[in-house]
Write an enzyme that holds these catalytic residues in place. Structure first.
Site, PDB file in Angstrom:
ATOM      1  N   LEU A 118     -52.279  12.620  17.952  1.00 26.87           N
ATOM      2  CA  LEU A 118     -50.901  12.435  17.372  1.00 26.87           C
ATOM      3  C   LEU A 118     -50.020  11.661  18.037  1.00 26.87           C
ATOM      4  O   LEU A 118     -49.783  12.261  19.094  1.00 26.87           O
ATOM      5  CB  LEU A 118     -50.394  13.786  16.637  1.00 26.87           C
ATOM      6  N   ARG A 160     -48.365  22.405  22.651  1.00 26.73           N
ATOM      7  CA  ARG A 160     -47.192  21.697  22.034  1.00 26.73           C
ATOM      8  C   ARG A 160     -46.313  22.372  21.089  1.00 26.73           C
ATOM      9  O   ARG A 160     -45.594  21.783  20.405  1.00 26.73           O
ATOM     10  CB  ARG A 160     -47.807  20.362  21.565  1.00 26.73           C
ATOM     11  N   GLU A 189     -52.764  21.240  21.034  1.00 31.63           N
ATOM     12  CA  GLU A 189     -51.766  21.632  20.141  1.00 31.63           C
ATOM     13  C   GLU A 189     -50.980  22.876  20.572  1.00 31.63           C
ATOM     14  O   GLU A 189     -49.746  23.192  20.286  1.00 31.63           O
ATOM     15  CB  GLU A 189     -52.465  21.711  18.728  1.00 31.63           C
ATOM     16  N   GLU A 205     -60.048  14.861  16.243  1.00 30.43           N
ATOM     17  CA  GLU A 205     -60.246  15.098  15.006  1.00 30.43           C
ATOM     18  C   GLU A 205     -60.968  13.854  14.498  1.00 30.43           C
ATOM     19  O   GLU A 205     -61.643  13.802  13.390  1.00 30.43           O
ATOM     20  CB  GLU A 205     -59.064  15.442  14.110  1.00 30.43           C
TER      21      GLU A 205
HETATM   22  C1  1HE Z   1     -47.930   9.069  23.791  1.00 31.42           C
HETATM   23  C2  1HE Z   1     -49.019  10.070  23.608  1.00 31.42           C
HETATM   24  C3  1HE Z   1     -49.044  10.805  22.469  1.00 31.42           C
HETATM   25  C4  1HE Z   1     -49.299   8.972  25.364  1.00 31.42           C
HETATM   26  N1  1HE Z   1     -47.845  10.508  21.607  1.00 31.42           N
HETATM   27  N2  1HE Z   1     -46.933   8.875  23.022  1.00 31.42           N
HETATM   28  N3  1HE Z   1     -51.634  14.825  22.064  1.00 31.42           N
HETATM   29  C5  1HE Z   1     -51.387  15.183  23.428  1.00 31.42           C
HETATM   30  O1  1HE Z   1     -50.541  16.312  23.689  1.00 31.42           O
HETATM   31  C6  1HE Z   1     -51.709  14.222  24.646  1.00 31.42           C
HETATM   32  C7  1HE Z   1     -50.407  13.455  25.270  1.00 31.42           C
HETATM   33  N4  1HE Z   1     -50.824  12.452  26.235  1.00 31.42           N
HETATM   34  C8  1HE Z   1     -51.423  12.808  27.415  1.00 31.42           C
HETATM   35  O2  1HE Z   1     -51.422  14.043  27.691  1.00 31.42           O
HETATM   36  C9  1HE Z   1     -51.452  11.634  28.256  1.00 31.42           C
HETATM   37  O3  1HE Z   1     -50.800  10.528  27.956  1.00 31.42           O
HETATM   38  C10 1HE Z   1     -52.978  11.165  28.558  1.00 31.42           C
HETATM   39  C11 1HE Z   1     -53.715  12.158  29.353  1.00 31.42           C
HETATM   40  C12 1HE Z   1     -53.563  11.020  27.228  1.00 31.42           C
HETATM   41  C13 1HE Z   1     -52.970   9.870  29.234  1.00 31.42           C
HETATM   42  O4  1HE Z   1     -52.230  10.065  30.531  1.00 31.42           O
HETATM   43  P1  1HE Z   1     -51.453   8.751  31.332  1.00 31.42           P
HETATM   44  O5  1HE Z   1     -51.107   9.323  32.477  1.00 31.42           O
HETATM   45  O6  1HE Z   1     -52.736   7.587  31.364  1.00 31.42           O
HETATM   46  O7  1HE Z   1     -50.623   8.138  30.500  1.00 31.42           O
HETATM   47  P2  1HE Z   1     -49.012   8.519  30.085  1.00 31.42           P
HETATM   48  O8  1HE Z   1     -48.065   7.957  31.070  1.00 31.42           O
HETATM   49  O9  1HE Z   1     -48.896   9.861  29.884  1.00 31.42           O
HETATM   50  O10 1HE Z   1     -48.722   7.783  28.725  1.00 31.42           O
HETATM   51  C14 1HE Z   1     -48.440   6.280  28.664  1.00 31.42           C
HETATM   52  C15 1HE Z   1     -47.568   6.010  27.492  1.00 31.42           C
HETATM   53  O11 1HE Z   1     -48.048   6.523  26.177  1.00 31.42           O
HETATM   54  C16 1HE Z   1     -46.214   7.153  27.418  1.00 31.42           C
HETATM   55  O12 1HE Z   1     -45.379   6.418  26.808  1.00 31.42           O
HETATM   56  P3  1HE Z   1     -44.292   5.217  27.844  1.00 31.42           P
HETATM   57  O13 1HE Z   1     -43.250   4.693  26.781  1.00 31.42           O
HETATM   58  O14 1HE Z   1     -43.517   6.322  28.537  1.00 31.42           O
HETATM   59  O15 1HE Z   1     -45.068   4.456  28.741  1.00 31.42           O
HETATM   60  C17 1HE Z   1     -46.442   8.288  26.683  1.00 31.42           C
HETATM   61  O16 1HE Z   1     -45.257   8.814  26.328  1.00 31.42           O
HETATM   62  C18 1HE Z   1     -47.309   7.649  25.680  1.00 31.42           C
HETATM   63  N5  1HE Z   1     -48.006   8.686  24.860  1.00 31.42           N
HETATM   64  N6  1HE Z   1     -49.712  10.114  24.642  1.00 31.42           N
HETATM   65  C19 1HE Z   1     -46.865   9.534  21.677  1.00 31.42           C
HETATM   66  N7  1HE Z   1     -50.066  11.603  22.119  1.00 31.42           N
HETATM   67  C20 1HE Z   1     -52.519  15.579  12.960  1.00 31.42           C
HETATM   68  S1  1HE Z   1     -52.143  16.688  13.843  1.00 31.42           S
HETATM   69  C21 1HE Z   1     -52.727  16.080  15.407  1.00 31.42           C
HETATM   70  C22 1HE Z   1     -52.229  16.949  16.360  1.00 31.42           C
HETATM   71  C23 1HE Z   1     -52.435  16.196  17.808  1.00 31.42           C
HETATM   72  O17 1HE Z   1     -53.032  15.427  18.094  1.00 31.42           O
HETATM   73  S2  1HE Z   1     -51.732  17.385  19.008  1.00 31.42           S
HETATM   74  C24 1HE Z   1     -52.133  16.480  20.619  1.00 31.42           C
HETATM   75  C25 1HE Z   1     -50.957  15.504  21.083  1.00 31.42           C
END
Ligand code: 1HE
Length: 265
Positions: free
Chosen positions: A71, A142, A139, A119
């Protein structure tokens, strides 16, 4: 030989093209780790509801270092309860079009397959992982809950207990562990996922369409029925499939030694 699918009006976060009768859909927001915003989810629904009729299977993959970070969390903070419900139902509708659409879908996974990314992968029919893949449901940490159908699609793959553990503790599974617990059925070397996924999709595209229909639409529903109903639906589905001229021609080809044998790859 690949060609672009031009008529679908997809957002820039998605790229679609085709290899013969296999369509390819790639998540294309690598700078945001293929986080799934509303536009992308609506685009996924549009893709799976407007596939050309001569497309027989789909490969779903991600550009960049990760399949999907789930998400798009930047869209989450402004939502009210009723908007949250509508959002979840939007995901349900889109992913339903994958699982119960017209053609089988092979997901090719690498890097992060987390939250909504997992998912999304769970809605596909076959999953191929490269060794870089890992799985998580962050999730819990978060302060949210799965909303893209994970409560329904993940337990049949990995069991309720593992899903509870992933959500409560944030535990991750590696590609090898994911293969062992049933998240994927193919595990391949780095960089080999797409070619494996395409090879499988091409093989699937060669099946009789009615057999693919039975596998996609009857089998998962039979799995949710009581045994007596399941046997009845299976018998009906088997007799319908085998009555097709295509099925009869395929059996004749085997009996007259023109078809491949069922031998190991
Ligand atoms: C994002 C997202 C995101 C990255 N939403 N912007 N998902 C999570 O909790 C996973 C969140 N993401 C991470 O833990 C990491 O980004 C990763 C492990 C996947 C990759 O790490 P990395 O070091 O390669 O990248 P980064 O520096 O964390 O992210 C690069 C950019 O992508 C950065 O933005 P920027 O503007 O600072 O460059 C991040 O903010 C952005 N970014 N992931 C928004 N998820 C229908 S319900 C479903 C519920 C869920 O899916 S909950 C799980 C959400």
């Amino acid at each position: 030989m690949s060609s672009k699918i031009v008529a679908l009006h997809l957002p820039v976060s998605l790229v679609a093209y085709r290899h013969g009768n296999v369509a390819v859909l790639k998540l294309n927001r690598p700078h945001k780790r293929n986080a799934l915003d509303d536009e992308t989810i609506i685009g996924i629904e549009r893709f799976f509801t407007s596939l050309p009729e001569d497309v027989c299977s789909v490969v779903l993959a991600g550009e960049g270092e990760h399949f999907s970070a789930g998400l798009d969390l930047s869209e989450l903070s402004e939502r009210s309860i009723s908007e949250g419900i509508a959002h979840s139902r939007l995901w349900h509708r889109a992913f339903e079009k994958i699982q119960f659409g017209n053609v089988p879908v092979v997901a090719v996974l690498h890097g992060a397959v987390v939250g909504g990314g997992l998912e999304l992968a769970a809605a596909a029919h076959v999953r191929v992982a490269e060794h870089s893949t890992y799985y998580a449901l962050p999730e819990g940490s978060r302060g949210i809950y799965v909303g893209g159908g994970g409560s329904v699609r993940l337990p049949p793959l990995i069991g309720v207990a593992r899903m509870i553990d992933m959500l409560l503790t944030g535990r991750t599974y590696s590609a090898e562990e994911g293969q062992a617990i049933g998240l994927t059925t193919y595990l391949v070397d780095p960089g080999k996922g797409f070619s494996k996924g395409l090879e499988l999709a091409q093989r699937i595209a060669g099946n009789a369409p009615l057999t693919n229909f039975a596998i996609m639409h009857a089998l998962p529903r039979i799995a949710g029925m009581d045994p007596a109903s399941g046997y009845a639906v299976e018998a009906l589905m088997a007799s319908i499939a085998q009555a097709e001229p295509d099925a009869k021609a395929r059996v004749k080809d085997f009996l007259e030694k023109r078809a491949p044998k069922a031998t190991p790859d």
